[in-house]
Design an enzyme around this catalytic site. Structure first.
Site, short mmCIF file in Angstrom:
data_model
loop_
_atom_site.label_atom_id
_atom_site.label_comp_id
_atom_site.label_asym_id
_atom_site.label_seq_id
_atom_site.Cartn_x
_atom_site.Cartn_y
_atom_site.Cartn_z
N ASP A 1 -30.32 46.07 38.45
CA ASP A 1 -30.41 45.90 39.90
C ASP A 1 -31.12 47.06 40.58
O ASP A 1 -31.82 46.87 41.58
CB ASP A 1 -29.02 45.69 40.52
CG ASP A 1 -28.08 46.86 40.28
OD1 ASP A 1 -28.31 47.65 39.36
OD2 ASP A 1 -27.10 46.97 41.03
N SER B 1 -25.88 44.92 35.55
CA SER B 1 -25.77 46.25 36.17
C SER B 1 -24.78 47.15 35.45
O SER B 1 -23.86 47.71 36.06
CB SER B 1 -25.38 46.09 37.64
OG SER B 1 -26.20 45.14 38.27
N ARG C 1 -24.80 36.63 42.55
CA ARG C 1 -25.79 35.86 43.30
C ARG C 1 -26.74 35.16 42.35
O ARG C 1 -27.17 35.75 41.35
CB ARG C 1 -26.59 36.78 44.23
CG ARG C 1 -25.76 37.49 45.27
CD ARG C 1 -26.58 38.55 46.01
NE ARG C 1 -25.79 39.28 46.96
CZ ARG C 1 -25.02 40.32 46.68
NH1 ARG C 1 -24.93 40.73 45.42
NH2 ARG C 1 -24.34 40.94 47.62
#
Length: 275
Positions: A121, A67, A5
């Site tokens: 994240d 992440s 994203r």
């Protein structure tokens, strides 16, 4: 995971919800498993497409959410320790991922983005909620992978780090990397089979037991084992269960979504039989 994203965020302050524009992209297998340059070119390309689509022409600061287990040496520097979640891109482990991203942005012609931080994240989830609720002390991710972070008093932190003596805050958010909790976790033979055939054998035990990347495969191994023992499918293993990763976690979710419908159907049948 496989979802990527890009978002433009404006923090309004005073507890108001941030204004966000989000665009979702898909990381393909070739991006995750080939050379690191292929991966970071794709990431930089996604940013270029995002900026073009929404006509963002000013200069923007970017926080790169990465992440994976990394050794953060500065707010804008992080060394990848090891891959997880099926990523095996070569020539990235042991490298500063921010430097790799900056080089890729240059190759893709993205000159109005300044990478200012490497983010996680899970800590990002905690901080984002704390922006709206100051009592939020913990962040949890259960997605493609899994992780936990928590805000603790500085007196509880025994690990040394640069400028610890100058750090004036009363608390710090600790990224636990809980997906890699291995010790004393009771594993089944199916957990061991999955771990052995994974891209990172011996690592991320806890993540492999509960997260979206692996739950479907664990289920496939269980179903295949029960079939071989004669408890399912009349002792015959269906073709779709013979191939690794064929039974995805999304299939589990679809089956789970059918439960209320099946229960309602049984109740209607029972009512009809009574009448």
């Amino acid at each position: 995971g496989s979802n990527f994203r890009v978002m433009m965020v404006k923090l309004e302050g005073n507890g108001k919800r941030p204004a966000m524009v989000i665009k979702r992209f898909k990381l393909q297998k070739k991006h995750r498993t080939r050379d690191g340059e292929v991966l970071f070119n794709a990431i930089a390309g996604f940013n270029r497409k995002f900026l073009k689509k929404y006509v963002y022409k000013k200069t923007y600061n970017l926080g790169f959410t990465f992440s994976f287990p990394a050794r953060q040496t500065a707010i804008d520097s992080g060394i990848l320790i090891k891959w997880a979640k099926g990523f095996t891109a070569k020539r990235v482990v042991g490298k500063d991922v921010i430097s790799l991203l900056k080089a890729a942005l240059t190759r893709e012609g993205v000159h109005n983005v300044k990478v200012v931080s490497i983010d996680n994240d899970t800590t990002g989830t905690q901080v984002a909620r704390a922006y709206l609720d100051k009592n939020c002390d913990c962040g949890v991710i259960i997605a493609t992978g899994t992780n936990v972070c928590l805000r603790v008093p500085m007196g509880m932190i025994t690990k040394n780090f640069d400028n610890k003596d100058k750090y004036k805050a009363r608390h710090m958010v600790i990224n636990a990397e809980s997906g890699n909790f291995n010790k004393r976790l009771p594993r089944t033979i199916y957990d061991e089979m999955l771990d052995k055939d994974s891209s990172n054998p011996g690592g991320q035990w806890q993540e492999k037991m509960v997260s979206g990347k692996y739950l479907g495969e664990v289920t496939r191994l269980v179903l295949m084992g029960l079939a071989k023992e004669g408890f399912l499918f009349q002792g015959k293993v269906p073709g779709m269960l013979k191939r690794r990763d064929r039974f995805g976690t999304e299939t589990m979710a679809s089956i789970s979504a059918l439960k209320p419908m099946l229960r309602e159907s049984r109740e209607r049948i029972a009512m009809i039989e009574k009448t």
